[in-house]
Design a protein around this motif. Structure first.
Motif, PDB file in Angstrom:
ATOM      1  N   HIS A  30      27.201  44.810  42.832  1.00 49.85           N
ATOM      2  CA  HIS A  30      27.948  45.304  44.003  1.00 49.85           C
ATOM      3  C   HIS A  30      28.613  46.648  43.719  1.00 49.85           C
ATOM      4  O   HIS A  30      29.765  46.868  44.061  1.00 49.85           O
ATOM      5  N   LEU A  31      27.891  47.527  43.051  1.00 50.03           N
ATOM      6  CA  LEU A  31      28.455  48.850  42.785  1.00 50.03           C
ATOM      7  C   LEU A  31      27.902  49.822  43.825  1.00 50.03           C
ATOM      8  O   LEU A  31      26.692  49.870  44.036  1.00 50.03           O
TER       9      LEU A  31
ATOM     10  N   ARG B 145      44.635  38.043  55.789  1.00 51.74           N
ATOM     11  CA  ARG B 145      44.944  37.388  54.528  1.00 51.74           C
ATOM     12  C   ARG B 145      44.403  38.242  53.383  1.00 51.74           C
ATOM     13  O   ARG B 145      43.229  38.630  53.393  1.00 51.74           O
ATOM     14  N   VAL B 146      45.269  38.575  52.454  1.00 51.19           N
ATOM     15  CA  VAL B 146      44.819  39.326  51.280  1.00 51.19           C
ATOM     16  C   VAL B 146      44.587  38.316  50.163  1.00 51.19           C
ATOM     17  O   VAL B 146      45.526  37.670  49.715  1.00 51.19           O
ATOM     18  N   PRO B 147      43.337  38.162  49.725  1.00 54.02           N
ATOM     19  CA  PRO B 147      43.047  37.117  48.743  1.00 54.02           C
ATOM     20  C   PRO B 147      43.622  37.439  47.369  1.00 54.02           C
ATOM     21  O   PRO B 147      43.695  38.606  46.991  1.00 54.02           O
ATOM     22  N   PRO B 148      44.023  36.399  46.610  1.00 58.41           N
ATOM     23  CA  PRO B 148      44.506  36.647  45.251  1.00 58.41           C
ATOM     24  C   PRO B 148      43.370  37.161  44.376  1.00 58.41           C
ATOM     25  O   PRO B 148      42.194  36.922  44.671  1.00 58.41           O
ATOM     26  N   LEU B 149      43.735  37.841  43.304  1.00 59.56           N
ATOM     27  CA  LEU B 149      42.733  38.479  42.457  1.00 59.56           C
ATOM     28  C   LEU B 149      41.782  37.458  41.825  1.00 59.56           C
ATOM     29  O   LEU B 149      40.598  37.717  41.645  1.00 59.56           O
TER      30      LEU B 149
ATOM     31  N   CYS C  38      35.691  43.697  51.266  1.00 58.78           N
ATOM     32  CA  CYS C  38      34.889  44.416  52.268  1.00 58.78           C
ATOM     33  C   CYS C  38      35.225  43.881  53.662  1.00 58.78           C
ATOM     34  O   CYS C  38      35.378  44.647  54.615  1.00 58.78           O
ATOM     35  N   ARG C  39      35.330  42.546  53.758  1.00 60.46           N
ATOM     36  CA  ARG C  39      35.655  41.946  55.062  1.00 60.46           C
ATOM     37  C   ARG C  39      37.053  42.365  55.511  1.00 60.46           C
ATOM     38  O   ARG C  39      37.256  42.724  56.664  1.00 60.46           O
TER      39      ARG C  39
ATOM     40  N   ARG D  28      41.370  53.757  49.461  1.00 55.89           N
ATOM     41  CA  ARG D  28      42.752  53.268  49.412  1.00 55.89           C
ATOM     42  C   ARG D  28      42.820  51.804  49.028  1.00 55.89           C
ATOM     43  O   ARG D  28      43.649  51.399  48.235  1.00 55.89           O
ATOM     44  N   LEU D  29      41.948  51.040  49.670  1.00 50.22           N
ATOM     45  CA  LEU D  29      41.924  49.606  49.387  1.00 50.22           C
ATOM     46  C   LEU D  29      40.657  49.370  48.566  1.00 50.22           C
ATOM     47  O   LEU D  29      39.586  49.141  49.105  1.00 50.22           O
TER      48      LEU D  29
END
Ligand SMILES: Nc1ncnc2c1ncn2[C@@H]1O[C@H](COP(=O)(O)OP(=O)(O)OP(=O)(O)O)[C@@H](O)[C@H]1O
Ligand SMILES: [Mg+2]
Length: 456
Positions: free
Chosen positions: A449-450, A314-318, A155-156, A146-147
């Motif tokens: 990181h796959l 906090r959702v970090p910007p892309l 991941c955090r 989902r995320l």
């Protein structure tokens, strides 16, 4: 225990009876563990127990009926077969009503017991298989699906969500527009204790000020002109579930006082009523503004801020998680290709530098939009991106001045990812297609990181 072997926990205080029954069951191929009393057996049992329980009813320390009740509090799917002395039959019948699998009157024919044990074990095996299937299914629809994102930041964030999902603590989600705040709110609901309850979103920025109070708290018939019937508000509607106040920073100040009161008292008063109604909700709020600054300028109440911000996510910007850009892009391309019945198209390396270097002011929403247009449009992607993407900031790289090494790295990652998507995470198939030894593939996947689980 070998697969298919019948596992039995035998509980009987009578040592002779216990030994004889255990021997018989063992000779017939069962894996038996004997207990002289119920509390000792109980301590060894859990919902992961894959066998059945055979228990006497009359025992010191704890009788068979109490044992049954305690055991069913742990897992009501464990089959229990009760051994009853003459005269205990009524008790055994009661036990059957409580969910016991079967009962046998002593003295019994060992073959008969064995027959019941075998059937009970078969039932238990089916239940366990069912649990396993459900567990796997839950994994497939897990939070990673989902995320989406492999960056350490995402991941955090996923871990933080799972840490607090099961509590009722109010959560404030902060992040720029389009970063995925709503996705986070839905994850908190879907993986939380209230997942069976409703998820009720309210976009505070979109509610006209004059109906805000009625929208949140409801109104009685005749409360104001036009209130021709009673209406329950969003707080009451979310009873037992989750209320999501999106863009809470835009809430008018007079309403903030009322929301604070509702949260403190855990009750609401409908407009036009004097009666307080209790509400049981979990509050999640989101904001793209810095609410502390709003507090200092007096547009947001500090007391409300501390009330809604027990946990802050906090959702970090892309642009702060560059390694998610291609992953998300490919994910949205796959979704759009299926939705619009178009072939999946891959990104030429010249465009990768542009994508990686873009600021993404609209964050994931902007990326999703570009991915959809990319699938739909017949215009070559290079042209599309150049027109859609804003010019990179000063000194930034683009496809022309990106170093060859960087381009190769992005391209490698993209190729690996597309192969993983094509083969649904089947590493063997990716190895064959790309003609790579397993070790090299593993090293490359870990460097980029796959994780194959994300493509199953
Ligand atoms: N990590 C992610 N994985 C999958 N989809 C995502 C992710 N982040 C965002 N999206 C998708 O991007 C779009 C924007 O996300 P969302 O609506 O949650 O952002 P938002 O922060 O609430 O935006 P706004 O501030 O504009 O309300 C949605 O279509 C959402 O499904
Ligand atoms: Mg939103």
């Amino acid at each position: 225990m070998t697969e298919g072997e019948n596992r039995v926990y035998l509980v009987d205080d009578d040592v002779e009876m216990r030994t004889a029954t255990a021997q018989w069951l063992e000779l017939s191929g069962c894996d038996v563990q004997s207990f002289a009393d119920a509390p000792t057996a109980l301590a060894e049992l859990s919902s992961t127990f894959s066998g059945v329980v055979v228990s006497d009813i009359r025992m010191p320390k704890m009788d068979g009926m109490t044992f049954l009740t305690r055991l069913y509090a742990l897992d009501s799917d464990i089959p229990v077969i009760l051994l009853t002395a003459h005269g205990d039959v009524q008790m055994a019948v009661d036990a059957m009503q409580k969910g016991a699998y079967d009962f046998i009157e002593k003295p019994f024919d060992p073959e008969y017991l064995l027959d019941i044990v075998r059937r009970a074990c078969e039932k238990r095996r089916l239940v366990m298989e069912n649990h396993e299937l459900r567990r796997r299914l839950a994994g497939v629809c897990g939070i990673e699906q989902r995320l989406i994102g492999n960056s350490p930041e995402i991941c955090r964030l996923r871990e933080e969500i799972l840490d607090v999902a099961d509590t009722d603590a109010p959560v404030l989600i902060q992040g720029e527009t389009g970063t995925g705040k709503e996705v986070v709110a839905r994850c908190l609901h879907a993986f939380g204790a209230r997942r069976e309850g409703k998820y009720v979103p309210v976009n505070c920025g979109a509610v006209p000020e004059n109906i805000f109070e009625s929208e949140l708290f409801g109104h009685e018939r005749g409360a104001f002109t036009g209130a021709d019937r009673q209406r329950i508000g969003r707080f009451e509607y979310a009873q037992g579930g989750v209320l999501f106040l999106d863009e809470i920073g835009t809430m008018p100040l007079p309403l903030q006082v009322k929301v604070l009161r509702a949260l403190q008292e855990r009750e609401v008063i409908r407009v036009g009523s004097n009666e307080a109604k209790p509400v049981d909700i979990r509050l999640i709020s989101a904001t793209s503004k810095d609410l502390l600054t709003e507090c200092s300028t007096g547009t947001f109440r500090e007391d409300l801020y501390y009330r809604i911000n027990v946990v802050e996510l906090r959702v970090p910007p892309l642009r702060e998680r560059g390694e998610d850009i291609l992953l998300l892009f490919n994910y949205f391309v796959s979704l759009a290709a299926v939705a619009y019945n178009r072939p999946e198209v891959s990104l030429p390396s010249a465009d990768i530098g542009l994508m990686m270097n873009h600021d993404w002011p609209g964050n994931v929403r902007e990326l999703k939009n570009i991915a959809e247009r990319y699938v739909l449009s017949s215009i070559p992607i290079g042209q599309r991106l150049t027109t859609v993407l804003r010019s990179p900031h000063q000194g930034a790289i683009n496809s022309e001045n990106t170093s060859l090494q960087e381009l190769m790295r992005y391209h490698e990652r993209l190729l690996l990812e597309q192969a993983l998507i094509r083969h649904c995470g089947d590493v063997q198939a990716v190895m064959t297609e790309l003609d790579l030894p397993r070790r090299t593939l593993n090293e490359k996947m870990s460097r980029h990181h796959l994780d194959r689980k994300n493509y199953l």
